[in-house]
Scaffold this motif. Structure first.
Motif, mmCIF file in Angstrom:
data_model
loop_
_atom_site.group_PDB
_atom_site.id
_atom_site.type_symbol
_atom_site.label_atom_id
_atom_site.label_comp_id
_atom_site.label_asym_id
_atom_site.label_seq_id
_atom_site.Cartn_x
_atom_site.Cartn_y
_atom_site.Cartn_z
ATOM 1 N N PHE A 36 53.373 -22.591 34.037
ATOM 2 C CA PHE A 36 53.792 -22.610 35.439
ATOM 3 C C PHE A 36 54.859 -21.547 35.690
ATOM 4 N N ALA A 37 55.847 -21.472 34.801
ATOM 5 C CA ALA A 37 56.914 -20.464 34.942
ATOM 6 C C ALA A 37 56.334 -19.053 34.809
ATOM 7 N N LEU A 38 55.416 -18.872 33.871
ATOM 8 C CA LEU A 38 54.774 -17.570 33.684
ATOM 9 C C LEU A 38 53.986 -17.178 34.928
ATOM 10 N N TYR A 39 53.223 -18.124 35.468
ATOM 11 C CA TYR A 39 52.437 -17.833 36.674
ATOM 12 C C TYR A 39 53.348 -17.543 37.870
ATOM 13 N N THR A 40 54.386 -18.329 38.035
ATOM 14 C CA THR A 40 55.318 -18.114 39.147
ATOM 15 C C THR A 40 55.914 -16.712 39.084
ATOM 16 N N PHE A 41 56.332 -16.310 37.888
ATOM 17 C CA PHE A 41 56.881 -14.969 37.693
ATOM 18 C C PHE A 41 55.820 -13.902 37.992
ATOM 19 N N HIS B 145 53.126 -14.130 39.705
ATOM 20 C CA HIS B 145 52.712 -14.173 41.113
ATOM 21 C C HIS B 145 53.710 -13.435 42.004
ATOM 22 N N LYS B 146 54.992 -13.677 41.769
ATOM 23 C CA LYS B 146 56.031 -13.052 42.607
ATOM 24 C C LYS B 146 56.218 -11.579 42.292
ATOM 25 N N VAL B 147 56.152 -11.213 41.024
ATOM 26 C CA VAL B 147 56.439 -9.833 40.630
ATOM 27 C C VAL B 147 55.198 -8.935 40.723
ATOM 28 N N PHE B 148 54.051 -9.454 40.266
ATOM 29 C CA PHE B 148 52.850 -8.616 40.185
ATOM 30 C C PHE B 148 51.742 -9.026 41.160
ATOM 31 N N GLY B 149 51.956 -10.086 41.917
ATOM 32 C CA GLY B 149 50.955 -10.526 42.879
ATOM 33 C C GLY B 149 49.731 -11.178 42.268
ATOM 34 N N VAL B 150 49.867 -11.756 41.085
ATOM 35 C CA VAL B 150 48.745 -12.433 40.432
ATOM 36 C C VAL B 150 48.397 -13.680 41.234
ATOM 37 N N GLY B 151 47.124 -13.809 41.575
ATOM 38 C CA GLY B 151 46.681 -14.956 42.360
ATOM 39 C C GLY B 151 46.184 -16.096 41.482
ATOM 40 N N PRO B 152 45.936 -17.251 42.083
ATOM 41 C CA PRO B 152 45.465 -18.410 41.314
ATOM 42 C C PRO B 152 44.145 -18.153 40.592
ATOM 43 N N GLY B 153 43.323 -17.273 41.151
ATOM 44 C CA GLY B 153 42.042 -16.962 40.510
ATOM 45 C C GLY B 153 42.193 -16.259 39.175
ATOM 46 N N ASN B 154 43.320 -15.640 38.940
ATOM 47 C CA ASN B 154 43.568 -14.934 37.674
ATOM 48 C C ASN B 154 44.509 -15.689 36.746
#
Length: 169
Positions: free
Chosen positions: A30-35, A37-46
Protein backbone atom coordinates in the motif's frame (compact mmCIF):
# COMPACT_ATOMS: atom_id res chain seq x y z
CA UNK A 1 -5.49 -16.07 -6.91
CA UNK A 2 -3.40 -15.18 -3.85
CA UNK A 3 -1.48 -12.51 -5.75
CA UNK A 4 -4.70 -10.88 -6.90
CA UNK A 5 -6.10 -11.01 -3.38
CA UNK A 6 -2.95 -9.37 -2.03
CA UNK A 7 -3.13 -6.72 -4.75
CA UNK A 8 -6.74 -5.81 -4.01
CA UNK A 9 -6.10 -5.73 -0.26
CA UNK A 10 -2.98 -3.62 -0.80
CA UNK A 11 -4.81 -1.09 -2.95
CA UNK A 12 -7.37 -0.61 -0.20
CA UNK A 13 -4.76 -0.56 2.57
CA UNK A 14 -6.41 -3.53 4.29
CA UNK A 15 -5.08 -6.83 5.57
CA UNK A 16 -5.69 -9.86 3.41
CA UNK A 17 -8.42 -12.28 4.51
CA UNK A 18 -5.77 -15.05 4.46
CA UNK A 19 -4.35 -16.46 7.68
CA UNK A 20 -3.05 -13.64 9.91
CA UNK A 21 -3.90 -11.08 7.26
CA UNK A 22 -0.35 -10.71 6.00
CA UNK A 23 -0.81 -7.08 7.00
CA UNK A 24 2.91 -6.29 6.85
CA UNK A 25 2.96 -7.39 3.20
CA UNK A 26 -0.20 -5.51 2.25
CA UNK A 27 0.85 -2.41 4.23
CA UNK A 28 4.24 -2.33 2.50
CA UNK A 29 2.55 -2.71 -0.89
CA UNK A 30 0.00 0.00 0.00
CA UNK A 31 2.81 2.43 0.91
CA UNK A 32 4.71 1.49 -2.26
CA UNK A 33 1.62 2.02 -4.41
CA UNK A 34 0.77 5.32 -2.72
CA UNK A 35 4.30 6.57 -3.37
CA UNK A 36 4.36 5.31 -6.98
CA UNK A 37 0.90 6.74 -7.64
CA UNK A 38 1.76 10.22 -6.34
CA UNK A 39 5.28 10.45 -7.75
CA UNK A 40 5.05 8.50 -11.02
CA UNK A 41 1.31 8.41 -11.71
CA UNK A 42 1.02 4.62 -11.47
CA UNK A 43 -2.63 3.65 -11.70
CA UNK A 44 -4.49 0.77 -10.04
CA UNK A 45 -4.27 -1.24 -13.26
CA UNK A 46 -0.48 -1.41 -12.89
CA UNK A 47 -0.41 -2.11 -9.16
CA UNK A 48 -0.01 -5.88 -9.64
CA UNK A 49 3.08 -5.35 -11.81
CA UNK A 50 4.49 -2.87 -9.28
CA UNK A 51 4.04 -5.36 -6.44
CA UNK A 52 5.46 -8.14 -8.59
CA UNK A 53 8.62 -6.13 -9.29
CA UNK A 54 8.94 -5.37 -5.58
CA UNK A 55 9.05 -9.11 -4.85
CA UNK A 56 11.49 -9.69 -7.72
CA UNK A 57 13.77 -7.02 -6.22
CA UNK A 58 13.70 -8.86 -2.88
CA UNK A 59 14.95 -12.16 -4.36
CA UNK A 60 18.64 -11.20 -4.38
CA UNK A 61 18.26 -9.68 -0.91
CA UNK A 62 16.85 -12.97 0.39
CA UNK A 63 19.65 -14.97 -1.22
CA UNK A 64 22.32 -12.67 0.23
CA UNK A 65 20.71 -12.87 3.69
CA UNK A 66 20.71 -16.68 3.47
CA UNK A 67 24.38 -16.56 2.49
CA UNK A 68 25.21 -14.30 5.45
CA UNK A 69 23.28 -16.51 7.89
CA UNK A 70 25.02 -19.64 6.59
CA UNK A 71 28.40 -17.93 6.89
CA UNK A 72 27.65 -16.75 10.41
CA UNK A 73 26.49 -20.22 11.48
CA UNK A 74 29.21 -22.28 9.78
CA UNK A 75 32.13 -19.87 9.55
CA UNK A 76 32.74 -21.26 6.07
CA UNK A 77 32.67 -19.23 2.87
CA UNK A 78 32.32 -22.42 0.83
CA UNK A 79 29.40 -23.64 2.94
CA UNK A 80 27.75 -20.23 2.73
CA UNK A 81 28.22 -20.09 -1.03
CA UNK A 82 26.75 -23.57 -1.49
CA UNK A 83 23.82 -22.56 0.73
CA UNK A 84 23.27 -19.41 -1.30
CA UNK A 85 23.36 -21.36 -4.56
CA UNK A 86 20.88 -23.91 -3.23
CA UNK A 87 18.52 -21.12 -2.15
CA UNK A 88 18.90 -19.40 -5.53
CA UNK A 89 17.95 -22.63 -7.32
CA UNK A 90 15.20 -23.57 -4.87
CA UNK A 91 11.89 -24.03 -6.74
CA UNK A 92 9.99 -21.94 -4.18
CA UNK A 93 12.34 -18.99 -4.67
CA UNK A 94 12.37 -19.39 -8.46
CA UNK A 95 8.59 -19.72 -8.82
CA UNK A 96 7.34 -17.38 -6.12
CA UNK A 97 10.15 -14.87 -6.61
CA UNK A 98 8.34 -13.56 -9.66
CA UNK A 99 4.84 -13.41 -8.18
CA UNK A 100 2.98 -11.20 -5.73
CA UNK A 101 3.45 -13.73 -2.94
CA UNK A 102 4.84 -13.60 0.58
CA UNK A 103 7.37 -16.44 0.40
CA UNK A 104 10.39 -14.43 -0.75
CA UNK A 105 9.81 -11.35 1.44
CA UNK A 106 9.21 -13.73 4.32
CA UNK A 107 12.50 -15.53 3.70
CA UNK A 108 14.31 -12.20 3.49
CA UNK A 109 12.87 -10.89 6.76
CA UNK A 110 13.24 -14.24 8.56
CA UNK A 111 16.92 -14.60 7.73
CA UNK A 112 17.54 -10.94 8.62
CA UNK A 113 15.89 -11.57 12.00
CA UNK A 114 17.99 -14.67 12.65
CA UNK A 115 21.20 -12.87 11.65
CA UNK A 116 20.52 -9.91 13.95
CA UNK A 117 19.49 -12.21 16.81
CA UNK A 118 22.53 -14.47 16.41
CA UNK A 119 24.93 -11.53 16.26
CA UNK A 120 23.30 -10.07 19.37
CA UNK A 121 23.71 -13.36 21.20
CA UNK A 122 27.33 -13.77 20.18
CA UNK A 123 28.26 -10.19 21.09
CA UNK A 124 26.07 -10.25 24.24
CA UNK A 125 24.24 -7.10 23.14
CA UNK A 126 20.70 -7.26 24.48
CA UNK A 127 19.52 -4.55 22.06
CA UNK A 128 20.43 -6.70 19.06
CA UNK A 129 18.83 -9.75 20.66
CA UNK A 130 15.58 -7.83 21.15
CA UNK A 131 15.77 -6.33 17.64
CA UNK A 132 16.17 -9.82 16.18
CA UNK A 133 13.21 -11.00 18.25
CA UNK A 134 11.09 -8.08 17.02
CA UNK A 135 12.06 -8.78 13.41
CA UNK A 136 11.08 -12.41 13.88
CA UNK A 137 7.70 -11.22 15.19
CA UNK A 138 7.28 -9.10 12.07
CA UNK A 139 8.24 -12.08 9.94
CA UNK A 140 5.47 -14.11 11.59
CA UNK A 141 3.01 -11.38 10.60
CA UNK A 142 4.31 -11.63 7.04
CA UNK A 143 3.97 -15.42 6.93
CA UNK A 144 2.78 -17.36 9.97
CA UNK A 145 4.95 -20.42 9.26
CA UNK A 146 7.87 -18.33 10.53
CA UNK A 147 6.49 -19.01 14.01
CA UNK A 148 8.20 -22.41 13.73
CA UNK A 149 11.44 -20.53 14.44
CA UNK A 150 10.22 -19.51 17.91
CA UNK A 151 12.29 -22.29 19.59
CA UNK A 152 15.37 -20.51 18.20
CA UNK A 153 14.61 -17.64 20.59
CA UNK A 154 14.58 -20.05 23.53
CA UNK A 155 17.52 -22.34 22.72
CA UNK A 156 19.94 -20.15 20.73
CA UNK A 157 21.16 -18.19 23.77
CA UNK A 158 22.28 -21.38 25.48
CA UNK A 159 23.85 -22.80 22.33
CA UNK A 160 25.91 -19.61 22.03
CA UNK A 161 27.20 -19.92 25.60
CA UNK A 162 24.78 -17.95 27.74
CA UNK A 163 24.31 -19.32 31.26
CA UNK A 164 20.95 -20.23 32.74
CA UNK A 165 20.74 -17.79 35.67
CA UNK A 166 18.55 -14.94 36.91
CA UNK A 167 20.48 -12.24 35.06
CA UNK A 168 20.30 -14.04 31.72
CA UNK A 169 16.62 -14.92 32.05
Amino acid sequence: WDGLDYTISSLHGEPSPMALGRSLFTLFNFALYTFAHKVFGVGPGNAYVLFKFAVVAQVPLAIVMCWILARDLTGSLLGATLSGLMIAACPVVVLYGSQVMTEVPSLWLLTAALIVHLRGLRSRRVGLVLAGTALLGLAVNLRETNAFYFPWLVFAPFVTGWKFDRKTI
